[in-house]
Write a protein that holds these residues in place. Structure first.
Motif, PDB file in Angstrom:
ATOM      1  N   TYR A  45       0.838  -1.202   0.000  1.00 17.08           N
ATOM      2  CA  TYR A  45       0.000   0.000   0.000  1.00 17.08           C
ATOM      3  C   TYR A  45       0.871   1.250   0.000  1.00 17.08           C
ATOM      4  O   TYR A  45       1.876   1.320   0.700  1.00 17.08           O
ATOM      5  CB  TYR A  45      -0.902   0.048   1.241  1.00 17.08           C
ATOM      6  CG  TYR A  45      -1.951  -1.032   1.298  1.00 17.08           C
ATOM      7  CD1 TYR A  45      -3.126  -0.922   0.551  1.00 17.08           C
ATOM      8  CD2 TYR A  45      -1.780  -2.157   2.092  1.00 17.08           C
ATOM      9  CE1 TYR A  45      -4.095  -1.911   0.612  1.00 17.08           C
ATOM     10  CE2 TYR A  45      -2.744  -3.149   2.158  1.00 17.08           C
ATOM     11  CZ  TYR A  45      -3.900  -3.020   1.412  1.00 17.08           C
ATOM     12  OH  TYR A  45      -4.854  -3.992   1.477  1.00 17.08           O
ATOM     13  N   PHE A 101       0.516   5.562   0.449  1.00 14.19           N
ATOM     14  CA  PHE A 101      -0.308   6.670   0.932  1.00 14.19           C
ATOM     15  C   PHE A 101       0.403   7.972   0.534  1.00 14.19           C
ATOM     16  O   PHE A 101       1.258   8.467   1.266  1.00 14.19           O
ATOM     17  CB  PHE A 101      -0.481   6.580   2.448  1.00 14.19           C
ATOM     18  CG  PHE A 101      -1.129   5.294   2.905  1.00 14.19           C
ATOM     19  CD1 PHE A 101      -2.498   5.214   3.070  1.00 14.19           C
ATOM     20  CD2 PHE A 101      -0.360   4.162   3.126  1.00 14.19           C
ATOM     21  CE1 PHE A 101      -3.101   4.021   3.468  1.00 14.19           C
ATOM     22  CE2 PHE A 101      -0.940   2.965   3.526  1.00 14.19           C
ATOM     23  CZ  PHE A 101      -2.318   2.892   3.695  1.00 14.19           C
ATOM     24  N   SER A 158      -2.064  10.819   6.006  1.00 12.79           N
ATOM     25  CA  SER A 158      -3.399  10.730   6.604  1.00 12.79           C
ATOM     26  C   SER A 158      -4.552  10.822   5.601  1.00 12.79           C
ATOM     27  O   SER A 158      -5.709  10.795   6.004  1.00 12.79           O
ATOM     28  CB  SER A 158      -3.603  11.768   7.715  1.00 12.79           C
ATOM     29  OG  SER A 158      -4.236  11.176   8.829  1.00 12.79           O
ATOM     30  N   GLY A 181      -5.176   5.782   0.819  1.00 15.86           N
ATOM     31  CA  GLY A 181      -4.103   5.076   0.137  1.00 15.86           C
ATOM     32  C   GLY A 181      -4.663   4.142  -0.907  1.00 15.86           C
ATOM     33  O   GLY A 181      -5.871   4.027  -1.092  1.00 15.86           O
ATOM     34  N   SER A 223       5.932  10.030   7.290  1.00 13.69           N
ATOM     35  CA  SER A 223       5.266   8.967   8.039  1.00 13.69           C
ATOM     36  C   SER A 223       5.451   9.221   9.530  1.00 13.69           C
ATOM     37  O   SER A 223       6.178  10.129   9.928  1.00 13.69           O
ATOM     38  CB  SER A 223       5.863   7.612   7.651  1.00 13.69           C
ATOM     39  OG  SER A 223       7.271   7.643   7.802  1.00 13.69           O
ATOM     40  N   ARG A 239      -7.296   0.244   6.727  1.00 10.61           N
ATOM     41  CA  ARG A 239      -7.575   1.196   7.808  1.00 10.61           C
ATOM     42  C   ARG A 239      -6.411   1.250   8.809  1.00 10.61           C
ATOM     43  O   ARG A 239      -6.305   2.203   9.573  1.00 10.61           O
ATOM     44  CB  ARG A 239      -8.898   0.884   8.502  1.00 10.61           C
ATOM     45  CG  ARG A 239      -8.920  -0.304   9.393  1.00 10.61           C
ATOM     46  CD  ARG A 239     -10.169  -0.295  10.282  1.00 10.61           C
ATOM     47  NE  ARG A 239     -11.407  -0.242   9.547  1.00 10.61           N
ATOM     48  CZ  ARG A 239     -12.509   0.375   9.983  1.00 10.61           C
ATOM     49  NH1 ARG A 239     -12.503   0.991  11.152  1.00 10.61           N
ATOM     50  NH2 ARG A 239     -13.614   0.372   9.278  1.00 10.61           N
ATOM     51  N   ARG A 270      -3.271   1.205   7.678  1.00  6.96           N
ATOM     52  CA  ARG A 270      -2.321   2.003   6.915  1.00  6.96           C
ATOM     53  C   ARG A 270      -0.902   1.417   6.851  1.00  6.96           C
ATOM     54  O   ARG A 270       0.095   2.126   6.989  1.00  6.96           O
ATOM     55  CB  ARG A 270      -2.306   3.441   7.459  1.00  6.96           C
ATOM     56  CG  ARG A 270      -3.707   4.057   7.509  1.00  6.96           C
ATOM     57  CD  ARG A 270      -3.730   5.439   8.066  1.00  6.96           C
ATOM     58  NE  ARG A 270      -3.086   6.395   7.177  1.00  6.96           N
ATOM     59  CZ  ARG A 270      -3.636   6.922   6.071  1.00  6.96           C
ATOM     60  NH1 ARG A 270      -4.875   6.591   5.712  1.00  6.96           N
ATOM     61  NH2 ARG A 270      -2.980   7.777   5.325  1.00  6.96           N
ATOM     62  N   PRO A 306     -12.367   3.936   6.281  1.00  6.53           N
ATOM     63  CA  PRO A 306     -11.595   4.541   5.203  1.00  6.53           C
ATOM     64  C   PRO A 306     -12.426   4.966   3.996  1.00  6.53           C
ATOM     65  O   PRO A 306     -11.928   5.709   3.143  1.00  6.53           O
ATOM     66  CB  PRO A 306     -10.585   3.449   4.823  1.00  6.53           C
ATOM     67  CG  PRO A 306     -11.209   2.180   5.280  1.00  6.53           C
ATOM     68  CD  PRO A 306     -12.025   2.530   6.490  1.00  6.53           C
TER      69      PRO A 306
END
Length: 267
Positions: free
Chosen positions: A7, A9, A13, A16, A146, A174, A176, A218
Motif C-alpha cells: 500500500y 499513501f 493521513s 491510500g 510517516s 484502515r 495504513r 476509510p
C-alpha cells in the motif's frame, strides 16, 4: 510466507491505494507520504486524529508530474511538484520543525474546501528526509512524513485474529501499512528482528503503537461509535507505552517489491 499486499499513501493521513509493484528508496516506498497537509496559521501537521474526513481525500501519486487530488463533490486537481524556487514553509510534525516547499494556493484552496479549514500542502523532496529516532535507528536512516519510520508491516493473520475477536471483518487499509505478509501465525512479526523480502532486507525497528485512526472508516471518513477495532486491541495488545499492532521497518537499501515475493525471517 509471502508479501500479499503493498500500500502507498501519497499524502499523510489521506486515502491510500494497493499496488502490485513498488520501488523503494532511502525514505520508504517511492511516493509514500511525501506530501503533508498542515494548518495554514501554525504549520502543524493535520491528520485523521482530528479530521477524520481526510480519509475521503484520494490522492494519486504521479511521480515526476506531481499529484492528483480527488474528493467527493470537488473537481480533480493536479498539483505539480514544487520547483526549486517555491516558497519554503516551516512546518511541525511530532514536535520537529521542518522546512518544506509549499504546493501553492490552488492546492491550499482545494484542501480548504475539502476539510473546512485553512490549510496548506507541503512536499518533502527525496534528498531531504527526516532522521529516524536514533533510539531505534542509525544516523542516516531517514523517513518521509510517516509517523517516524520508512515502512510499516502487518501480518494478515494478525488482522484475521483481531477481526475474529471483534466479530466483524476489517479491511487492512484502515491500519495504513505499507507491507502485508501472509502465511505466518498471528503476531509472528512481534518476534522478528531482520527479514528479507525478495532481494531487500529490513531491520524490524519497533512495534507500532496505535492511535484512533483505525476506528475511522476509510470509505466514509466516519469514526466508529463503538471505538472498534481499537477497543478490542486495548484488551489484548496493550503494553507499556501503548497499544501495539504491526511493526516498523527500516530497509538496508533501495530495491523493488512485488506482491507474491517470498518473505524470509533472518533473525
Amino acid at each position: 510466507m509471502e508479501l500479499s499486499s503493498i500500500y502507498r499513501f501519497p499524502v499523510k493521513s489521506a486515502a491510500g491505494h494497493a499496488l502490485q509493484r513498488a520501488e523503494a528508496d532511502a525514505l520508504g516506498l517511492v511516493g509514500d507520504r511525501r506530501w503533508m497537509v498542515v494548518a495554514a496559521d501554525s504549520g502543524r501537521f493535520l491528520t485523521q486524529r482530528v479530521l477524520p474526513q481526510m480519509a475521503r481525500i484520494q490522492p494519486q501519486w504521479l511521480g515526476g508530474d506531481g499529484l492528483l487530488l480527488r474528493a467527493p463533490g470537488l473537481p480533480d486537481l493536479p498539483v505539480a511538484l514544487p520547483d526549486r524556487g517555491a516558497e519554503a514553509r516551516l512546518v511541525t510534525i511530532w514536535g520537529r520543525q521542518v522546512s518544506a516547499p509549499d504546493a501553492g494556493n490552488a492546492a491550499a484552496d482545494w484542501l480548504g474546501q475539502a476539510l473546512g479549514r485553512p490549510c496548506r500542502l507541503v512536499f518533502l523532496p527525496a534528498e531531504q528526509g527526516l532522521q529516524v529516532d536514533l533510539d531505534y535507528a542509525s544516523p542516516g536512516d531517514k523517513a518521509a512524513f510517516s509517523d517516524g519510520f520508512p515502512f510499516l508491516l502487518i501480518g494478515q493473520s494478525s488482522l484475521d485474529d483481531l477481526s475474529a475477536r471483534v466479530g466483524r471483518t476489517f479491511d487492512m487499509i484502515r491500519f495504513r501499512p505499507n507491507l502485508v505478509v501472509a502465511g505466518a501465525a498471528p503476531f509472528a512479526e512481534d518476534d522478528w528482528r531482520r527479514i528479507r523480502i525478495g532481494d531487500m532486507t529490513f531491520r524490524v525497528a519497533k512495534p507500532c503503537s496505535r492511535c484512533v485512526i483505525p476506528t475511522v472508516d476509510p470509505v466514509t471518513g466516519e469514526r466508529a461509535a463503538d471505538g472498534e477495532p481499537l477497543a478490542t486491541l486495548m484488551r489484548y495488545r496493550k503494553r507499556e507505552g501503548g497499544v501495539f499492532f504491526g511493526q516498523n521497518l527500516i530497509a538496508d537499501g533501495p530495491g523493488v517489491l512485488d506482491v507474491g515475493m517470498p518473505v524470509e525471517r533472518l533473525e
